[in-house]
Design a protein around this motif. Structure first.
Motif: not given
Length: 805
Positions: A698-714
């Motif tokens: 069980l892993i409780v992370p710290r708050f992450n205030h980012t969003v990652r975008i991957s895949g078929d984007v430029n």
């Protein structure tokens, strides 16, 4: 410094010789010494540290004279003066004493044979007409066996001198000289201050007598000794069936064998048994090479002289022998030689040869076969082309019986007066062992057609006399089994909670408890109240099959009516020790991340949940992102098997239109479970508060205030989270969709392991937006559609044409 030392050394030698010359007032000579011997001995004794008086005594004992010592002193002093003080003494000694002969024959084959002739070094061994090797033909093709003459042997007294020979004439006594004279083409040597003396055509011994008689008066009071120095070369013609016939320049000491080696040996037609040597038109020798190879005799291998002719004729007969002889190959035979001689050449019979009869195949007006018995071997003459076959003995015994199994000395025995029955065979084999099964033995016997029959024998009855003894026949084999061999097939099997489960050998009166102890005892998880024994149903009189297979007995390791201690096992019983129902291996989970006390926790009960382990870890700490907590679980063997089936079905159904990469979803040791830890903590025991299993993380992370975008984007990117923004906003932050993006299939992966379709879900902190790609286009699709269009056009034209008819 070096000049001073040499001057002192040479001065000491001169002083030594002067001392000797004045010390010897009389001539006391035990034997003569040459000048070189006197000088060499004086230097050797001086180097060894011998005193001058001792050297003088040694010289007179060896036979040195006063005149000789005076003359050597003068010559030695003159040599030092002419050659300088640094002239080495050893050079003077070696120049005076070097009388070693050298082989001066011409070894270049092309100098005596036509330019197209092959050299002997590349000649291959000639074979018989059938392609087999002929014994002895390779003797002159071996570079390690050249038969090269020994040049530095003692001077042969019967050696005939000729032009080119070097004579060494040693004169000692009143006169001291050593002359090296070469015989002229006219056969003369010229002695200085005397004149020519004819020695050509004389032997060495005759030349010495002749020279002494001619010049003895000139050298009065002196002795004359003649020795042969460097010899001349001779020209020898090797003709007939050799590899490279021609004229060869050889040493005067060369023999017939060396000349044959120089000619490359015998060719495929040449004889080894009758090689003729001619001198001045008369045959002087006949060489049989087999005499040298087999008996070591060099008969006929004479020393050659100038213009000798060696004539190698064709072979008389080649006979092949094969089969059971020590050296099976082809042999050259003479006309009067028999089979007995051929067997001697081949090394004799092999150990497995049938010697009473051999087969001879002969070419006459037609092919013929001769069977020659052993008493006719000496009388049967072989001819060219014969093939002799020596067969092996039969792979059978004529007086053998064998006993195997439970006797002290198993093996084969001679059938005869001592061993002629079953009883005598067992007694000769030192009797039966203790484990012998005496009531039932088996004897295998050969019938007249060599097939086997089996006789059942009661050994015990024969040995105690209650049954008649059985006579033995040739090649009978008696087998006596042992009790242990039969019992080894009867076993017990034990499994379950014992230290060493497996199969064990049967023993009488063994209880279930005894077998458990033999298997190492119980494990810590074993139950003492549940031991099952499975027993096969056996009924030799049964006539039909039923549904029942085995009988089960439930035992206890405690005292009582069903105690395993008193339950006697039977062959092939299977014992299963059960596990205690309350035994459970420890269940451990790990808590990582933003909790008060990270680490492993052992579960107190089977249904422990997320909220329980968070509570045991001291709760979450400030800055943690509870909603993003995730659970990683170990994959069981059953789950792995089901995943393999899913992947295989996906591979079979994949048509290339989806961008899912099957390699990425193949087997892994772990997988992520999507959880809602915030709801589990808010409502303990709810459906979101799932139960944990062994190995969970069980892993409780710290708050992450980012969003990652991957895949078929430029431009795949990670950007700051903006409250209330849709997924398209974040895609635009990554440069927008790619050319082959599947926009409607974009999805969001949240930190807690859950997923959702992007256009229907809400973007949360720490998540990842994934834009999949379309499958690659088929480059043949356009041509396929054009082909279909053309076909349809042709079909329409045909239909219009038919309607107008």
């Amino acid at each position: 410094m070096k000049t001073t030392i040499n001057r002192e050394f040479h001065g000491k030698i001169i002083s030594l010789l002067i001392l000797c010359s004045f010390a010897f007032t009389t001539v006391c000579r035990a034997q003569s010494m040459s000048d070189q011997e006197v000088l060499k001995m004086a230097i050797k004794e001086k180097d060894a540290g011998t005193s001058e008086s001792e050297i003088a005594a040694h010289l007179i004992q060896k036979g040195a004279t006063l005149q000789q010592i005076q003359r050597i002193r003068q010559q030695y002093a003159m040599q030092i003066t002419q050659g300088g003080m640094d002239a080495p003494v050893d050079d003077a000694i070696s120049a005076a004493t070097d009388r070693m002969r050298k082989n001066n024959e011409v070894t270049d084959v092309e100098s005596v044979t036509p330019p197209s002739a092959d050299t002997p070094d590349v000649v291959q061994e000639p074979l018989a007409p059938s392609g087999k090797r002929v014994f002895g033909r390779d003797i002159f093709n071996n570079q390690l066996l050249t038969f090269e003459p020994q040049m530095n042997i003692a001077t042969p007294q019967n050696y005939v001198l000729g032009p080119g020979d070097q004579l060494i004439v040693d004169i000692y006594g009143a006169s001291q000289e050593s002359l090296s004279l070469t015989i002229s083409p006219d056969g003369d040597i010229t002695i200085p201050d005397f004149g020519p003396v004819h020695v050509g055509g004389l032997t060495v011994a005759a030349a010495q007598s002749h020279i002494r008689s001619r010049v003895g008066a000139y050298f009065a009071s002196s002795q004359i000794k003649i020795s042969l120095g460097q010899t001349r070369t001779i020209m020898v013609n090797v003709m007939g069936e050799v590899q490279v016939p021609g004229t060869y320049t050889l040493s005067a000491f060369a023999t017939v064998f060396h000349a044959l080696y120089r000619a490359g040996g015998i060719n495929s037609l040449g004889t080894l048994r009758s090689i003729k040597v001619f001198r001045q038109g008369r045959q002087i020798s006949t060489v049989d090479v087999y005499e040298f190879i087999l008996n070591g005799r060099l008969a006929g291998n004479v020393r050659l002289e100038d213009n000798d002719v060696i004539q190698v004729g064709t072979y008389e007969s080649i006979v092949e022998i094969s089969g059971c002889v020590k050296r099976p190959m082809a042999y050259e035979m003479k006309a009067d030689e028999s089979l007995f001689t051929l067997f001697k050449y081949s090394g004799g019979f092999a150990d497995n040869a049938y010697k009473k009869l051999v087969c001879v195949l002969r070419n006459e007006d037609m092919k013929s076969v001769y069977n020659v018995e052993e008493f006719d071997f000496s009388n049967f003459k072989v001819t060219d082309g014969d093939q002799v076959i020596v067969s092996p003995i039969l792979d059978r015994y004529k007086n053998m019986v064998e006993v195997k199994g439970a006797v002290f000395r198993p093996g084969m025995y001679q059938l005869g007066n001592k061993v002629n029955s079953v009883r005598t065979l067992i007694e000769t084999a030192s009797g039966l062992t203790e484990e012998a099964m005496t009531t039932h033995a088996v004897m295998r016997r050969l019938k007249p057609n060599r097939t086997q029959e089996v006789l059942s024998i009661n050994i015990e009855a024969i040995m105690n006399g209650t049954e008649a003894d059985i006579p033995l026949k040739n090649e009978d084999v008696l087998f006596i089994p042992t009790l242990a061999e039969h019992q080894n097939f009867r076993t017990f099997t034990i499994g379950g909670e014992v230290i060493f489960p497996g199969t064990y050998e049967y023993a009488d009166n063994m209880s279930a408890k005894d077998l458990i102890l033999q298997a190492g005892g119980l494990t810590d998880a074993a139950s003492t109240v549940k031991v099952d024994v499975f027993r096969q149903l056996r009924d030799a009189d049964a006539t039909e099959a039923g549904l029942d297979l085995a009988q089960t007995f439930s035992l206890s390791l405690k005292d009582g009516p069903n105690s395993a201690e008193h339950f006697i096992l039977q062959p092939y019983d299977i014992v299963e020790v059960r596990k205690s129902p309350i035994h459970q291996d420890p269940i451990r989970v790990n808590v990582e991340g933003e909790v008060a006390f990270q680490g492993g926790y052992t579960m107190e009960k089977k249904n422990q949940r997320l909220s329980d382990v968070i509570r045991a870890a001291g709760g979450v700490i400030p800055g943690s992102y509870v909603r993003g907590a995730r659970l990683i679980r170990q994959m069981t063997e059953d789950e792995k098997a089901r995943m393999l089936q899913v992947v295989e079905l996906a591979r079979q159904s994949a048509d290339g239109r989806d961008s899912v990469n099957l390699d990425k979803i193949e087997m892994s040791e772990t997988y992520t479970i999507g959880i809602r830890l915030d709801e589990a903590l808010a409502h303990p025991g709810s459906t979101q508060d799932i139960e944990l299993v062994d190995g969970d993380r069980l892993i409780v992370p710290r708050f992450n205030h980012t969003v990652r975008i991957s895949g078929d984007v430029n431009l795949p990117n990670t950007v700051a989270f903006e409250e209330g923004k849709s997924y398209k906003y974040y895609v635009e932050q990554a440069g927008g969709f790619g050319n082959r993006a599947k926009k409607r299939n974009s999805y969001i992966v949240y930190q807690n392991g859950t997923m959702a379709i992007a256009r229907k879900a809400k973007v949360e902190p720490g998540c990842e937006i994934v834009v999949p790609s379309k499958a690659p286009r088929n480059p043949n699709a356009l041509s396929q559609w054009l082909g279909i269009g053309t076909s349809l056009t042709s079909l329409a034209t045909m239909i219009v044409a038919l309607t107008k008819m």
